[in-house]
Design an enzyme around this catalytic site. Structure first.
Site, PDB file in Angstrom:
ATOM      1  N   HIS A   1       0.838  -1.206   0.000  1.00  0.00           N
ATOM      2  CA  HIS A   1       0.000   0.000   0.000  1.00  0.00           C
ATOM      3  C   HIS A   1       0.872   1.255   0.000  1.00  0.00           C
ATOM      4  CE1 HIS A   1      -2.851  -3.005   1.599  1.00  0.00           C
ATOM      5  NE2 HIS A   1      -3.785  -2.236   1.086  1.00  0.00           N
TER       6      HIS A   1
ATOM      7  N   ASP B   1      -4.951  -6.039  -7.983  1.00  0.00           N
ATOM      8  CA  ASP B   1      -5.095  -5.392  -6.689  1.00  0.00           C
ATOM      9  C   ASP B   1      -5.312  -3.901  -6.977  1.00  0.00           C
ATOM     10  OD1 ASP B   1      -5.249  -5.024  -3.961  1.00  0.00           O
ATOM     11  OD2 ASP B   1      -3.347  -6.014  -3.521  1.00  0.00           O
TER      12      ASP B   1
END
Length: 339
Positions: free
Chosen positions: A178, A248
């Site tokens: 992230h 993702d």
């Protein structure tokens, strides 16, 4: 009608006029919900009904893994981290509880109008990776396959498609994708011996796979979700996986290695993704939609397979002995862990 190639998110508890317009775009194929979109089951079902009135074919999903990654809480069963359940193995009743938990998680979402949860996590880990850790069933790939297999069987029994993540395994890097692009220096054989094993063993039971935003420089220069080697040579050809491939979230810093949002979407789709996710960036989602229009990208015929296959009645569900027994066992586990 087949859903479009983009999954995006929403701002709040109800659709805004701009979002109503956006959801009508043929490039949009799904909505992922976050905690900010949820206040109660009643409110969520009203939001789902709004979306279904606009585009009934859209895929509606959430991350409802359990533990710290459970977006819907009030009114839903609190599911413990999968590591707690995996640690029960090889106990006699452990596999049945894992199956019941998969069934319960899926049944509660399906009864609320949600098609699927992005679950289960197949990363082999315990404490090695900050972003995975107790989200993993086990740091033993054999144990993980047993646990995840039972959980998937429960999801399927409820009528929900299962998504294995994060291919080929996020447990070997400390970095959080992230926040940055992780680099894993291991060889392909090292991955085959450990991290890849759950994906190999469960490839014929998974309905979808989500690749990791990780670069394995000794194997391929591209991050996995943008790599034809990983998605075509390994996943499609070697593992014979025929289900859906989701990227993702392209807003994650780990994906920035592939360039702009349009470039990231293009690279992911060219590599073999059926659908790309853009979360928490409306400008990014709009950029991807512009790209989809200009590139004339055809929607994947695999995507409708992710729609919910059953929608149980909530009252009947919570009155069932299986639901009540599973809830009691999970509450006992959570309470014991808190001591």
């Amino acid at each position: 009608m087949i859903p479009g190639p983009l999954m995006l998110d929403l701002e709040g508890l109800v659709l805004t006029p701009d979002e109503e317009h956006l959801l009508r775009h043929p490039g949009v194929g799904g909505v992922i919900f976050f905690s900010r979109n949820f206040s109660s089951r009643k409110q969520m079902m009203e939001l789902v009904a709004q979306i279904r009135d606009i585009r009934p074919e859209l895929l509606l999903c959430v991350d409802q893994e359990g533990g710290r990654v459970q977006r819907f809480r009030e009114g839903f069963t609190r599911i413990p981290p999968m590591q707690i359940l995996g640690d029960l193995l090889p106990g006699g009743d452990a596999l049945q509880l894992l199956r019941d938990t998969g069934w319960l998680m899926a049944s509660e979402l399906l009864a609320s109008g949600i098609d699927f949860s992005f679950a289960p996590v197949l990363d082999v880990d315990r404490e090695g990776c900050e972003v995975i850790a107790d989200r993993s069933f086990s740091d033993d790939p054999i144990c993980l396959v047993q646990a995840a297999g039972a959980f998937i069987a429960g999801m399927h029994e409820a009528g929900m498609a299962a998504t294995g993540k994060h291919f080929p395994g996020h447990g070997g890097v400390r970095a959080d994708s992230h926040l940055e692009t992780p680099y894993d220096q291991r060889s392909l054989q090292a991955l085959r011996d450990r991290d890849l094993r759950p994906f190999v063993e469960l490839s014929n039971t998974l309905d979808a796979v989500m690749p990791a935003h990780i670069v394995f420089p000794n194997i391929d220069d591209n991050a996995v979700g943008f790599s034809r080697f990983w998605l075509q040579t390994v996943l499609r050809d070697e593992l014979q996986f025929e289900g859906v491939i989701f990227s993702d979230d392209l807003s994650m810093k780990g994906a920035d290695i592939a360039g702009s949002y349009a470039q990231k979407a293009d690279s992911a789709l060219q590599a073999g993704c059926d659908m790309v996710l853009v979360c928490n960036s409306r400008p990014g989602a709009l950029e991807v939609l512009d790209f989809l229009e200009s590139a004339d990208v055809n929607p994947s015929p695999r995507l409708p397979d992710m729609l919910g296959r059953q929608q149980p009645d909530w009252t009947t569900l919570v009155a069932s002995p299986r639901w009540q027994s599973t809830v009691a066992k999970l509450e006992e586990l959570v309470a014991a862990k808190a001591k």
